[in-house]
Write an enzyme that holds these catalytic residues in place. Sequence first.
Site, PDB file in Angstrom:
ATOM      1  N   ASP A 424      45.260  -7.734  -2.280  1.00 15.54           N
ATOM      2  CA  ASP A 424      46.267  -7.948  -1.161  1.00 15.54           C
ATOM      3  C   ASP A 424      46.702  -6.502  -0.395  1.00 15.54           C
ATOM      4  O   ASP A 424      46.640  -5.509  -0.903  1.00 15.54           O
ATOM      5  CB  ASP A 424      47.498  -8.493  -1.890  1.00 15.54           C
ATOM      6  CG  ASP A 424      48.518  -8.679  -0.854  1.00 15.54           C
ATOM      7  OD1 ASP A 424      48.553  -9.729  -0.099  1.00 15.54           O
ATOM      8  OD2 ASP A 424      49.446  -8.054  -0.513  1.00 15.54           O
ATOM      9  N   GLU A 479      41.899  -8.664   1.515  1.00 16.78           N
ATOM     10  CA  GLU A 479      42.489  -9.320   2.490  1.00 16.78           C
ATOM     11  C   GLU A 479      42.560  -8.144   3.808  1.00 16.78           C
ATOM     12  O   GLU A 479      43.584  -7.305   3.410  1.00 16.78           O
ATOM     13  CB  GLU A 479      44.052  -9.722   1.969  1.00 16.78           C
ATOM     14  CG  GLU A 479      44.745 -10.244   3.114  1.00 16.78           C
ATOM     15  CD  GLU A 479      46.193 -10.270   2.711  1.00 16.78           C
ATOM     16  OE1 GLU A 479      47.087 -11.520   3.172  1.00 16.78           O
ATOM     17  OE2 GLU A 479      46.752  -9.388   2.326  1.00 16.78           O
TER      18      GLU A 479
END
Length: 834
Positions: A424, A479
Site C-alpha cells: 500500500d 499500489e
Amino acid sequence: MISSLAFNPLVSSSFNIATTTTHNSENKQYLAKQKAGELTLGYQNPNGCKVCSFGSKGSIYEMVSSGFKGVSVMTDDKSTMSFVEEDFENIGILNVDSSLEPFRDHFKYRLKKYLHQKKLIEEYEGGLEEFAKGYLKFGFNREEDGISYREWAPAAQEAQIIGDFNGWNGSNHPMEKDQFGVWSIKIPDADGNPAIPHNSRVKFRFKHSDGVWVDRIPAWIKYATVDPTRFAAPYDGVYWDPPLSERYQFKHPRPPKPKAPRIYEAHVGMSSSEPRINSYREFADDILPRIRENNYNTVQLMAVMEHSYYASFGYHVTNFFAVSSRSGSPEDLKYLIDKAHSLGLQVLMDVIHSHASNNITDGLNGFDVGQSSQQSYFHTGDRGYHKLWDSRLFNYGNWEVLRFLLSNLRWWLEEYKFDGFRFDGVTSMLYHHHGINMAFTGDYNEYFSEETDVDAVVYLMLANSLVHDILPDATVIAEDVSGMPGLGRQVSEMGIGFDYRLAMAIPDKWIDYVKHKKDSEWSMKEISLNLTNRRYTEKCVSYAESHDQSIVGDKTIAFLLMDEEMYSSMSYYVHMIHFITLALGGEGYLNFMGNEFGHPEWIDFPREGNGWSYEKCRRQWNLVDTNHLRYKFMNAFDRAMNLLDDKFSILASTKQIVSSTNNEDKVIVFERGDLVFVFNFHPENTYEGYKVGCDLPGKYRVALDSDAREFGGHGRVGHNADHFTSPEGIPGVPETNFNNRPNSFKVLSPPRTCVAYYRVDETQEESNGPNLDMVEETFAAVVTDVAKIPDVSMESEDSNLDRIEDNAEDAVDAEIVKVEREVVRDKLEEDADN
C-alpha cells in the site's frame, strides 16, 4: 494520477492524460501539496556519490564503517563502491526502455546504493534471508530454559519488562543494553514452566533522557488486544506462545501460482451480513466458498495487521507483527489461509510499510522520544510526518528499520503462509513529496530527480528480492499512482521488482464517466486508451472499482447506475464495465467484496460521525441469495467471465489489438488472446450484420454473451449461430484490410451488450462431434442455480473441491451437453413464474 508515461514508445499505442486524485479513505489522501522535507539523497550531486552524512559521534552508523554490526548508510568513500563498477554499463532496464538513457547516472547511483547495502547485510548479517529472520532474535522468543526478550531502543536510559507475570513491577526484571542500542533480558523458567504464561499481557517499560518512564507495546509483539469493557482503551501486548495442542497445524500446500491473478479483495471484519465484526473462521467457512464458486483464484485480505482505529480500514498500523485481534487469534487466521489453500485460492496480504500509526501508547510511534533519526524508526522533523495521513514515515536508510520491515515480510510468509503482498501507498514511499498535489505528466524528470527517495527505492528492491527468494511463486503488487518506470521490472535489471502494479487510473475514469457524463457522451476512444495505457512489459492489475470506490461519501458503479431502482433493477452497463476492464485493462483483475453482485450500499465504519454504528460496515449477502432479486444475474455474469479467463487465458495473453473504437456507433471491437470482443455501449441501437475484424480465418461462435437470459438479459444473440470469416484486402498489407485486420465476420449486436467470440477448431470439432458445439454453453451451464452458493465446511472441503475442479475440467473440455443448458433455462423460467 497516471497509468503509464506520455509519449513513451513502451506504452501501448496511446498517450497519457495526467490527472490528480485523492485516496478515498478518511485517513489516506495521495495527492496534495506538501513542502519538501530534508535534502534528498538524489543522484544529481556534482561530487558523485556523496550523500547526507549522519555524523554524530559514536553513532551506530560509524560502527558499521568501523566494522561493527549496526545501521548502515552510504558514505562518500568511493572505494566502498569499487566492487560493482564493472556492472554499471550494463543496466538492463535501459535496454528495455532506451528513453531512460538520459537518466543512466540515476540508475548507477541507485545500483551503487543497492549493492552496497546488500554487501553490508551479507558481511554483517549472513545475507538478506538471514537478516530477515529478525523475529527469531527480537521480541519474545522461547528458548530451552527460558524466554528471551530483545528490543531496539537506543534512546532509552534504562529498560524493564513488565506484565501480568510480575504484577506490572519491573524492578526485578531490568534489561541490559548493548553497543547498538538493543536491550535484552532472559527470564528463566520457573519449575519447568515459562515465567510468562501464554496469552498474558506484557509491555516494555523504559526511561528516556528527561527521566520519565513510559510503557510501550513491544515493537515485535505477535498479538495485541484491547479491553472490550473500557471505551477507547489502549491496546496491550500479549505474549503468544500456545501449547502444541492449541496451535493450528497447516494441512494443505500452497496452490500453484495462477497464470494471471483474478483477485477478490476482502475485509474480514466487515464480511458478515450482520452489523458486527466478522471472524477469521466465519469468513473462511462462509465467504471463501463464495469466492471460489465465482472462479477467483486469489484472495487479497485487507486490515490484517493490528490497527487500533477500526475506521482506518487497517491503514494506520500500530503493531506490524500482530494479526488484528478484532477477528480472532493468530491460529484463527491460519485456519482461514489453510482453508483458502484447500480451495485452490492464493492469499495476498495488504501490507502497509509506507507509514505507521501516529499512536503513542499502542503504536510503534511510542518508541520515538525525540531522539535523532539514526536512533529511531522514523525520520525526524517534518520529513518524519505525513501531514495528510496523520502518520509517521519510516527512515528506510536505517539498518534496524530495514531489519524490522524485511523481517515483517518474512514473518507473514512463513508463519501464516501468505502467498504474497499488495504494498500500500508505494507512491508516498517513492518520492520525498509523497505524490502530494503532484500531477504526473509523464515527464521522466518527475521520476528521476532529487525528489526521488532512493532509500525507499532500495528498500523496495531488497523487499522484492527477499520475497521472491523465499517464495519464488509469490505475487507482489504495488499500489502506485505515479507510474514509476521500472516499478514492474526485475531487480536484476535495476527495476524495483514488483510483479504487478495496480492500474489506478481505470476506476477513476469509470467513476468520472458514470458520475458526470450521459452515456451518449461516452467516448469509445477515450475508454479504450484509458484501458490500454500502460507500460509495455510491466504488468498491471486492472479493476473497475475497489474498496476506494465503496467507502462512505462515494458510490460503487452499480450504486451510481441504479440509484433509486437499486433493489428492483440491474444496469447492463455494470456487466459491460467489469467485463471490458477484465478483458482489456491489464494482466490481472481485481474486484472488491460485494461488487460482483452490485452491492447497493457504501461502507461506513463505526465512528463518531455515525454514532459508532456497524449498520453499513457489512455485506448484504442475502441480496444475491434471494432468488427473485436481480443481483443473482450480475453475480452469475461475474462467475462466467472469470471462468472465461480460466478457459482462454485472456489476462495472461500478450496479444491485445483494438481494431475499432467507433464513437458514432458507440462500439468497441478488440482481440485479446484467441477471442474477439464486441462491446455495444449504445443505449438504443441494435446492429444487425455488424462487421468486425479479426486475425485468423475460420468459423466463430459465442463464448460469452451478457444478453443471455442466465444473466438477466433478453437472449437476443444466437449462441448456436456460425459466423464465417471473409478475407479483407491484400494479404500482408494492413492498410488495405478492414480496420487493419486481414479477416472479418458479421454479428448481431444489441444495445448495451458485450459478446466474446471464439474461433472453432474444426479439426477438433470433427473428432469430438456435437459436444464441441456446446463450448459457448459452458459458462452459462455452470450457473446451475444462480441464487445458491454451496456450503463448504472444512470437513467436506475435499469433496466440494473435487466438484469445483470437475466443473473447471468440464469447461476446458467443453463436454457439457445441451440438455444441461435447457435445465438451467427451465429452472430460471420456473423461478420467474413463481
